[in-house]
Design a protein around this motif. Structure first.
Motif, short mmCIF file in Angstrom:
data_model
loop_
_atom_site.label_atom_id
_atom_site.label_comp_id
_atom_site.label_asym_id
_atom_site.label_seq_id
_atom_site.Cartn_x
_atom_site.Cartn_y
_atom_site.Cartn_z
N SER A 6 0.84 -1.20 0.00
CA SER A 6 0.00 0.00 0.00
C SER A 6 0.87 1.25 0.00
O SER A 6 2.08 1.18 0.25
CB SER A 6 -0.90 0.01 1.24
N TRP A 7 0.24 2.40 -0.24
CA TRP A 7 0.98 3.65 -0.19
C TRP A 7 1.60 3.85 1.19
O TRP A 7 2.72 4.36 1.30
CB TRP A 7 0.07 4.82 -0.52
N ARG A 8 0.89 3.47 2.21
CA ARG A 8 1.41 3.63 3.57
C ARG A 8 2.70 2.81 3.76
O ARG A 8 3.67 3.27 4.36
CB ARG A 8 0.36 3.19 4.59
N GLU A 9 2.71 1.59 3.20
CA GLU A 9 3.90 0.75 3.34
C GLU A 9 5.07 1.29 2.52
O GLU A 9 6.23 1.14 2.91
CB GLU A 9 3.57 -0.68 2.90
N LEU A 10 4.77 1.92 1.40
CA LEU A 10 5.84 2.47 0.56
C LEU A 10 6.41 3.77 1.12
O LEU A 10 7.49 4.20 0.72
CB LEU A 10 5.33 2.73 -0.86
N ASN A 11 5.66 4.40 2.01
CA ASN A 11 6.09 5.69 2.58
C ASN A 11 7.14 5.44 3.66
O ASN A 11 6.90 5.63 4.86
CB ASN A 11 4.87 6.43 3.15
N VAL A 12 8.32 5.03 3.24
CA VAL A 12 9.38 4.66 4.17
C VAL A 12 9.97 5.91 4.83
O VAL A 12 9.91 7.01 4.30
CB VAL A 12 10.50 3.88 3.45
N THR A 13 10.54 5.71 6.02
CA THR A 13 11.20 6.81 6.72
C THR A 13 12.60 7.00 6.14
O THR A 13 13.39 6.05 6.12
CB THR A 13 11.32 6.50 8.22
N PRO A 14 12.92 8.21 5.67
CA PRO A 14 14.26 8.40 5.11
C PRO A 14 15.33 8.32 6.18
O PRO A 14 15.05 8.50 7.37
CB PRO A 14 14.19 9.80 4.49
N TRP A 44 13.33 6.45 -1.96
CA TRP A 44 12.72 7.36 -0.99
C TRP A 44 13.37 7.25 0.40
O TRP A 44 13.00 7.98 1.30
CB TRP A 44 11.22 7.13 -0.94
N LEU A 45 14.35 6.35 0.53
CA LEU A 45 15.15 6.34 1.75
C LEU A 45 16.09 7.53 1.80
O LEU A 45 16.58 7.90 2.88
CB LEU A 45 15.97 5.05 1.84
N LEU A 46 16.38 8.12 0.63
CA LEU A 46 17.27 9.28 0.62
C LEU A 46 16.62 10.44 1.37
O LEU A 46 15.42 10.69 1.23
CB LEU A 46 17.58 9.69 -0.81
N PRO A 47 17.41 11.18 2.14
CA PRO A 47 16.85 12.29 2.93
C PRO A 47 16.48 13.48 2.05
O PRO A 47 17.31 13.96 1.26
CB PRO A 47 17.99 12.64 3.89
N GLY A 48 15.25 13.94 2.20
CA GLY A 48 14.79 15.07 1.41
C GLY A 48 15.51 16.37 1.71
O GLY A 48 15.50 17.29 0.90
#
Length: 401
Positions: free
Chosen positions: A19-27, A87-91
């Motif tokens: 799901s989108w929630r699961e893909l929203n990993v913490t960088p 998306w693990l890379l820090p924004g």
């Protein structure tokens, strides 16, 4: 313990959708992250991007609708994996900070591959390329200090040195001299195939990254440096992709791609220091085992061969990010003057090389030279990070400036 991915079972494909929630990993936290964690993230993004692009190319050459559908199902999961990894890379990191990490990947991953490569011709290809990426790191580090007023030391954390390699302006060669001889698919060691695919993939993502982010800068010197090094990265992709035997069938190439993903996720799972990132490597490994199983079935069906005929019976020694300072210094002392001629290497400038240099330079110094001079004028000195000893003195046989 030996690990044969061809004998392991992973997560069934219909259970892999997230799901989108699961893909929203913490960088990762850029202030506390191990620099080699960032390197592993960048590497796996390049590997996943290559897997996606290859699958698209295969689909475009495949007339069978059912096969296209099967490729599409796996490719969608690969695309989700790529999003989670990248998306693990820090924004909060700037483009230049990410660039420096990209070049740290190129330096230490290619050095490791060169050290481990059993084929002397392939090893030379990696040794040649890494001295150029080493110089790119130095040029970008000076740009970083000049326009962001920060030092690359915090990013590379001292595990990778920052100093001149083969000067970037000497990287511009006639395109025909960037093509190498491929390995022989029938006799090459399985690890050689994985090495070639890995470095090709990571250099490809670097090429794509620079061609897209370069024009987003306002500073002329930054735009010009990304443009110049971006053209070198195109040369590098040509250099590395030509090492892969073009006689491999589509299904053999697919099998090698999936096997390589298993190899790298397994390697990074074993060496990762960040528990949350390690969990992602483990999850993706278990997904890739199923992708490999499906690719193996297609290989058996369409090529009529067993996967064990082309793949290693167990995973090779894990890929390890580690300092390569002594190795790079040895290469600097012995190979800095190399350029290419046909599919080989020489240590003297030749006619095609000189013609390319004259056509590109137009009597002016390129951005890669000017960025050092401009940073020296602005910061008082150029930026270097040498952690031990002195930089070796070289005689630049190719230098004409």
């Amino acid at each position: 313990m030996p690990f044969n991915p061809l004998q392991e079972r992973g997560i069934p494909l219909d259970k892999q959708l997230r799901s989108w929630r699961e893909l929203n990993v913490t960088p990762v936290d850029p202030d506390h992250v191990d620099p080699y964690t960032l390197c592993r993230v960048i590497t796996m993004n390049g590997i996943e991007v290559e897997a996606i692009l290859f699958s698209h190319q295969l689909a475009r050459h495949c007339p069978d609708i059912e096969l296209k559908q099967q490729l599409a199902r796996t490719r969608y999961i690969e695309a989700q994996q790529q999003k989670a990894v990248n998306w693990l890379l820090p924004g909060v990191s700037s483009v230049l900070e990410t660039t420096i990490s990209y070049e740290q990947v190129a330096v230490d991953l290619t050095s490791w591959v060169a050290r481990m490569e059993p084929d002397p011709y392939l090893q030379q290809a990696y040794q040649f390329g890494v001295l150029e990426d080493f110089d790119h790191l130095y040029r970008y580090a000076n740009l970083y200090e000049m326009i962001e007023h920060r030092k690359a030391e915090k990013i590379v954390d001292g595990v990778t040195e920052v100093m001149p390699g083969r000067p970037t302006y000497l990287h511009h060669r006639n395109p025909v001299d960037n093509v190498r001889e491929p390995y022989d698919r029938s006799s090459a060691a399985p690890i050689s195939k994985l090495h070639a695919l890995t470095i090709m993939s990571t250099e490809q993502q670097t090429m794509n990254f620079y061609m897209n982010v370069g024009p987003t800068y306002m500073e002329p010197i930054a735009r010009q440096l990304y443009q110049e090094i971006g053209m070198v990265e195109e040369e590098h992709v040509t250099h590395y992709e030509s090492l892969v035997d073009p006689g491999e069938s589509w299904w053999e190439m697919l099998l090698n791609h999936e096997y390589n993903e298993c190899y790298l996720y397994h390697s990074f799972m074993a060496t990762e220091s960040d528990p949350k990132v390690r969990a992602i490597w483990e999850l993706h490994l278990n997904m890739e085992l199923e992708h490999l199983r499906l690719a193996a079935e297609l290989f058996k069906q369409h090529d009529g061969r067993d996967p064990e005929e082309v793949c290693a019976p167990e995973l090779p020694q894990p890929v390890t990010f580690e300092p390569n300072k002594a190795y790079l210094r040895e290469l600097l002392a012995t190979q800095i003057d190399c350029t290419t001629l046909g599919t080989g290497y020489v240590q003297e400038a030749h006619e095609r090389f000189q013609q390319m240099q004259d056509a590109l330079m137009g009597g002016e110094k390129p951005a890669s030279e000017r960025v050092i001079a401009e940073n020296r004028a602005k910061s008082g000195e150029e930026y270097r990070l040498q952690t031990e000893g002195e930089h070796p003195v070289h005689s630049l046989a190719l230098s004409r400036h």
